[in-house]
Design an enzyme around this catalytic site. Structure first.
Site, PDB file in Angstrom:
ATOM      1  N   SER A 106       0.795  -1.136  -0.030  1.00  0.00           N
ATOM      2  CA  SER A 106       0.365  -0.030   0.410  1.00  0.00           C
ATOM      3  C   SER A 106       0.780   0.904   0.264  1.00  0.00           C
ATOM      4  CB  SER A 106      -0.475  -0.176   1.125  1.00  0.00           C
ATOM      5  OG  SER A 106      -2.036   0.609   1.178  1.00  0.00           O
ATOM      6  N   ASP A 244      -9.992  -5.576  -3.197  1.00  0.00           N
ATOM      7  CA  ASP A 244      -9.346  -4.374  -2.176  1.00  0.00           C
ATOM      8  C   ASP A 244     -10.163  -3.711  -2.345  1.00  0.00           C
ATOM      9  OD1 ASP A 244      -6.679  -3.638  -1.446  1.00  0.00           O
ATOM     10  OD2 ASP A 244      -5.639  -5.132  -2.583  1.00  0.00           O
ATOM     11  N   HIS A 271      -7.151  -6.183   0.652  1.00  0.00           N
ATOM     12  CA  HIS A 271      -6.213  -5.290   0.979  1.00  0.00           C
ATOM     13  C   HIS A 271      -5.033  -5.888   2.012  1.00  0.00           C
ATOM     14  CE1 HIS A 271      -4.697  -1.560  -0.184  1.00  0.00           C
ATOM     15  NE2 HIS A 271      -3.970  -0.790   1.488  1.00  0.00           N
TER      16      HIS A 271
END
Length: 303
Positions: A106, A244, A271
């Protein structure tokens, strides 16, 4: 399994790190893990700490400045992209991580991309987990995901956002509906994930990113390296979840722009694929890293 902890100096402060597994001169190249956030400790990625036992590969974690076990300076001027990119480089230099594989999840993927685009020495490969290459594109997707929430949830979110009362418990509870669908679908969330997010440094998060995922008001709101991804001529594994917040459409555009990328999509994850499907996730990463090293060894032998 050996574990070593210490700190790295950074602009008068200390960044905490942990090395799991023994580093040997003739052993496998270490994997350096850069967690997401911004403003979170690394704990939610602790499922990757089983890699050394399963594969013999050392794994290095660290908590970014202002987070977790690292120093928490009261200095808002530190909360810049440049600080955290410099910190990543400092961890590599201090620990002698050359060569190294780099995994960024991320926001950590944003740092990994910035580091890689600077063409550092000794970077063998990248693992980009649920990556973001364009903040504007990410915001467009998260707004679309927000609109897919039940009507009652959306009305609560919209009402408090319009009134500027996003600190209200009603708003926070409604936001959990978003996070439970697109951040982590496990119920309940595992303790290591809870530790990371309950301990979040909101000052870091809000300065860089903003109040919520679908309303980017921080300094990175216009960040976009999509046009530069073609510069990355090294092996890249991209991972993401079917559900996600970094949607398949968003991640697919990243994969298409990278010259040497492969993509593993985790069908039962959002995620946090490393926590939602930990065994399969470690297997995918471990196989990729071993293949990269085998190809590198073969190329040296043929030269």
């Amino acid at each position: 399994m050996s574990v070593t902890e210490g700190t790295v100096p950074l602009r008068g402060h200390r960044t905490w790190y942990r090395v799991v597994g023994a580093r040997r001169p003739t052993g496998q190249v270490p994997l350096l893990v850069v967690n997401g956030g911004p403003g979170c400790a690394h704990d939610y990625l602790d499922d990757l700490a089983a890699l050394p036992e399963e594969t013999g590969r050392p794994v290095v974690f660290y908590d970014q400045i202002g987070c977790g076990r690292s120093d928490h300076p009261d200095d808002p001027s530190l909360w810049t992209l440049e600080t955290f990119v410099a910190e990543l480089a400092a961890v590599r230099e201090t620990l002698g991580l050359d060569p190294v594989h780099l995994l960024g999840h991320s926001w950590g993927g944003q740092l990994a991309l910035e580091h890689a685009l600077a063409r550092p020495r000794g970077l063998m490969s990248l693992v980009l987990a649920s990556p973001v290459a364009s903040a504007p594109a990410y915001q467009a997707e998260t707004r679309r995901l927000k609109e897919s929430l039940p009507t009652g949830v959306r009305e609560v979110l919209d009402r408090h956002e319009a009134a500027g009362t996003t600190g209200d418990p009603e708003y926070q509870e409604a936001a959990l509906a978003f996070y439970g669908r697109f951040l982590c679908r496990l119920e309940p969330w595992p303790p290591h994930l809870v530790r990371s997010f309950t301990g979040m440094n909101r000052d870091v998060y809000e300065t860089l990113w903003g109040g919520v995922e679908w309303n980017l008001t921080g300094s990175l709101a216009d960040w976009d390296v999509t046009a530069r991804l073609g510069e990355l001529d090294l092996p890249v594994l991209v991972t993401s979840g079917r559900h996600d917040v970094a949607t398949p459409a968003l991640v697919g555009a990243v994969v298409a722009a990278l010259p040497r990328a492969t993509w593993t999509l985790f069908e039962n994850s959002s995620h946090m694929a490393s926590a939602e499907e930990p065994e399969r996730y470690r297997r995918a990463v471990g196989t990729f890293l071993a293949d990269v090293e085998a190809a590198e060894s073969g190329a040296r032998a043929a030269a």
